[in-house]
Design a protein around this motif. Structure first.
Motif, PDB file in Angstrom:
ATOM      1  N   ARG A 104       0.834  -1.206   0.000  1.00 52.54           N
ATOM      2  CA  ARG A 104       0.000   0.000   0.000  1.00 52.54           C
ATOM      3  C   ARG A 104       0.862   1.247   0.000  1.00 52.54           C
ATOM      4  O   ARG A 104       1.854   1.333   0.718  1.00 52.54           O
ATOM      5  N   ASP A 105       0.476   2.223  -0.800  1.00 52.95           N
ATOM      6  CA  ASP A 105       1.104   3.543  -0.797  1.00 52.95           C
ATOM      7  C   ASP A 105      -0.023   4.565  -0.761  1.00 52.95           C
ATOM      8  O   ASP A 105      -0.654   4.841  -1.780  1.00 52.95           O
ATOM      9  N   GLY A 106      -0.309   5.092   0.416  1.00 50.48           N
ATOM     10  CA  GLY A 106      -1.435   5.993   0.551  1.00 50.48           C
ATOM     11  C   GLY A 106      -2.741   5.273   0.268  1.00 50.48           C
ATOM     12  O   GLY A 106      -3.009   4.210   0.812  1.00 50.48           O
ATOM     13  N   GLY A 107      -3.538   5.823  -0.617  1.00 52.42           N
ATOM     14  CA  GLY A 107      -4.812   5.228  -0.966  1.00 52.42           C
ATOM     15  C   GLY A 107      -4.755   4.309  -2.163  1.00 52.42           C
ATOM     16  O   GLY A 107      -5.800   3.970  -2.732  1.00 52.42           O
ATOM     17  N   GLU A 108      -3.553   3.891  -2.520  1.00 50.96           N
ATOM     18  CA  GLU A 108      -3.389   3.043  -3.690  1.00 50.96           C
ATOM     19  C   GLU A 108      -2.606   1.781  -3.352  1.00 50.96           C
ATOM     20  O   GLU A 108      -1.843   1.740  -2.391  1.00 50.96           O
ATOM     21  N   VAL A 109      -2.797   0.766  -4.159  1.00 46.70           N
ATOM     22  CA  VAL A 109      -1.999  -0.440  -4.091  1.00 46.70           C
ATOM     23  C   VAL A 109      -0.961  -0.363  -5.206  1.00 46.70           C
ATOM     24  O   VAL A 109      -1.254   0.093  -6.318  1.00 46.70           O
ATOM     25  N   VAL A 110       0.273  -0.749  -4.893  1.00 48.14           N
ATOM     26  CA  VAL A 110       1.360  -0.748  -5.875  1.00 48.14           C
ATOM     27  C   VAL A 110       1.837  -2.183  -6.045  1.00 48.14           C
ATOM     28  O   VAL A 110       2.213  -2.842  -5.069  1.00 48.14           O
ATOM     29  N   TYR A 111       1.835  -2.672  -7.270  1.00 47.10           N
ATOM     30  CA  TYR A 111       2.250  -4.041  -7.548  1.00 47.10           C
ATOM     31  C   TYR A 111       3.768  -4.107  -7.680  1.00 47.10           C
ATOM     32  O   TYR A 111       4.366  -3.362  -8.462  1.00 47.10           O
ATOM     33  N   ILE A 112       4.381  -4.990  -6.903  1.00 51.19           N
ATOM     34  CA  ILE A 112       5.839  -5.095  -6.941  1.00 51.19           C
ATOM     35  C   ILE A 112       6.305  -6.417  -7.541  1.00 51.19           C
ATOM     36  O   ILE A 112       7.497  -6.597  -7.780  1.00 51.19           O
ATOM     37  N   VAL A 123      -5.145  -9.092 -17.256  1.00 48.51           N
ATOM     38  CA  VAL A 123      -5.284  -8.124 -16.166  1.00 48.51           C
ATOM     39  C   VAL A 123      -4.593  -6.834 -16.562  1.00 48.51           C
ATOM     40  O   VAL A 123      -3.644  -6.837 -17.342  1.00 48.51           O
ATOM     41  N   HIS A 124      -5.083  -5.723 -16.009  1.00 43.48           N
ATOM     42  CA  HIS A 124      -4.537  -4.410 -16.336  1.00 43.48           C
ATOM     43  C   HIS A 124      -3.482  -3.995 -15.325  1.00 43.48           C
ATOM     44  O   HIS A 124      -3.612  -2.968 -14.667  1.00 43.48           O
ATOM     45  N   ILE A 125      -2.439  -4.813 -15.166  1.00 44.58           N
ATOM     46  CA  ILE A 125      -1.381  -4.444 -14.230  1.00 44.58           C
ATOM     47  C   ILE A 125      -0.016  -4.728 -14.843  1.00 44.58           C
ATOM     48  O   ILE A 125       0.105  -5.411 -15.864  1.00 44.58           O
ATOM     49  N   ARG A 126       0.967  -4.199 -14.181  1.00 45.63           N
ATOM     50  CA  ARG A 126       2.373  -4.456 -14.459  1.00 45.63           C
ATOM     51  C   ARG A 126       3.093  -4.147 -13.163  1.00 45.63           C
ATOM     52  O   ARG A 126       2.510  -3.562 -12.237  1.00 45.63           O
ATOM     53  N   VAL A 127       4.343  -4.532 -13.065  1.00 43.24           N
ATOM     54  CA  VAL A 127       5.126  -4.163 -11.881  1.00 43.24           C
ATOM     55  C   VAL A 127       5.228  -2.643 -11.843  1.00 43.24           C
ATOM     56  O   VAL A 127       5.598  -2.004 -12.829  1.00 43.24           O
ATOM     57  N   GLY A 128       4.865  -2.071 -10.722  1.00 38.80           N
ATOM     58  CA  GLY A 128       4.861  -0.624 -10.576  1.00 38.80           C
ATOM     59  C   GLY A 128       3.505   0.016 -10.812  1.00 38.80           C
ATOM     60  O   GLY A 128       3.332   1.203 -10.537  1.00 38.80           O
ATOM     61  N   ALA A 129       2.536  -0.761 -11.291  1.00 39.57           N
ATOM     62  CA  ALA A 129       1.204  -0.208 -11.542  1.00 39.57           C
ATOM     63  C   ALA A 129       0.495   0.112 -10.237  1.00 39.57           C
ATOM     64  O   ALA A 129       0.764  -0.498  -9.199  1.00 39.57           O
ATOM     65  N   ARG A 130      -0.415   1.065 -10.295  1.00 42.43           N
ATOM     66  CA  ARG A 130      -1.182   1.494  -9.130  1.00 42.43           C
ATOM     67  C   ARG A 130      -2.678   1.388  -9.412  1.00 42.43           C
ATOM     68  O   ARG A 130      -3.123   1.690 -10.517  1.00 42.43           O
ATOM     69  N   TRP A 131      -3.432   0.963  -8.383  1.00 46.54           N
ATOM     70  CA  TRP A 131      -4.888   0.940  -8.455  1.00 46.54           C
ATOM     71  C   TRP A 131      -5.450   1.365  -7.112  1.00 46.54           C
ATOM     72  O   TRP A 131      -4.817   1.141  -6.075  1.00 46.54           O
ATOM     73  N   PRO A 132      -6.644   1.945  -7.095  1.00 53.61           N
ATOM     74  CA  PRO A 132      -7.275   2.287  -5.819  1.00 53.61           C
ATOM     75  C   PRO A 132      -7.482   1.037  -4.963  1.00 53.61           C
ATOM     76  O   PRO A 132      -7.766  -0.040  -5.484  1.00 53.61           O
ATOM     77  N   LEU A 133      -7.351   1.191  -3.670  1.00 49.21           N
ATOM     78  CA  LEU A 133      -7.404   0.053  -2.763  1.00 49.21           C
ATOM     79  C   LEU A 133      -8.704  -0.732  -2.861  1.00 49.21           C
ATOM     80  O   LEU A 133      -8.699  -1.971  -2.821  1.00 49.21           O
ATOM     81  N   HIS A 134      -9.838  -0.062  -2.979  1.00 47.42           N
ATOM     82  CA  HIS A 134     -11.128  -0.738  -2.876  1.00 47.42           C
ATOM     83  C   HIS A 134     -11.470  -1.605  -4.080  1.00 47.42           C
ATOM     84  O   HIS A 134     -12.382  -2.420  -4.008  1.00 47.42           O
TER      85      HIS A 134
END
Length: 251
Positions: A104-112, A123-134
């Motif tokens: 978690r970084d603030g109100g976002e999740v960061v994929y490592i 899926v719409h992610i990559r390493v370093g991508a951010r999405w809202p927590l909820h």
């Protein structure tokens, strides 16, 4: 007009780069950073000399490898990934679906970290991508174990919507978080894309505090949540132990 500090100007140059703008001209950097061309030129030159930026043959600038070297020192980055990778690989072998590790970084999740097979759901992610927590399984697992004050602030919104199934009602989100704490897992169904379901579990650090979350993402139509829960829990527990957590520390 408030004068911007030197560090602020320097950081604004780096902040000009993002997923949609990985390569920028000097003029682009000047515009996106809100700097004069002369100031941008001076700062870009300094960052390039240090290795934070690199210039290609076309004259465009990219984020340099020196920043990757520095970022790798973050305790929630490379060190966590190194501990987690064997367990993520085991989870992938058990499911052959998308496996994710996030913080978690603030109100976002960061994929490592992210492992995926060719036949896994997109899926719409990559390493370093951010999405809202909820909106994600890992995000719900992290939000559920954050402080009550932070949860109150986050649930007050606004809560972004990505599909018709994204939970944006504060009361419903609070109920979901309570269920995550009760069961030890988070289930996010069709909240980011309408064809995917995520099952996630929290990862604990040496003092028992939740520091990360691990998840598996599967096609929503074929999801067998009861079969996925034990595997995700096992991976999260293994990573937690690798970080120094002892079971008796769990709250």
């Amino acid at each position: 007009m408030t004068t911007r500090s030197a560090p602020d100007r320097l950081l604004s140059v780096l902040a000009a780069f993002d997923l949609a703008h990985p390569a920028l001209s000097l003029t682009d950097i000047s515009r996106r950073a809100g700097l004069t061309l002369t100031t941008a030129h001076r700062l870009v030159a300094a960052l390039t000399d240090w290795g934070a930026l690199e210039r290609d043959e076309a004259g465009l600038y990219h984020v340099g490898l020196r920043l990757w070297e520095v970022a790798a020192l973050a305790p929630r980055g490379l060190a966590l990934r190194q501990v987690a990778l064997p367990y993520l690989e085991d989870l992938y072998e058990a499911t052959h679906e998308n496996v994710q590790l996030a913080v978690r970084d603030g109100g976002e999740v960061v994929y490592i970290e992210w492992l995926s097979g060719r036949s896994a759901v997109g899926v719409h992610i990559r390493v370093g991508a951010r999405w809202p927590l909820h909106a994600t399984g890992v995000g719900l697992a992290l939000l559920a174990h954050s402080t009550p004050a932070f949860q109150d602030e986050y649930c007050a919104g606004p809560l972004a919507s990505f599909t018709p199934y994204t939970v944006t009602e504060p009361a419903r989100l609070r109920r979901m978080l309570a269920e995550v704490r009760r069961t030890g897992v988070a289930v996010s169904s069709r909240q980011v894309t309408d064809d995917a379901l995520s099952v996630a579990a929290p990862v604990r650090g040496p003092d028992g505090t939740v520091t990360a979350a691990v998840s598996v993402v599967v096609p929503q139509a074929d999801a067998q949540v009861p079969a996925l829960v034990p595997a995700v829990r096992l991976a999260a527990r293994g990573i937690s132990r690798g970080l120094g957590w002892q079971p008796e520390q769990e709250a």
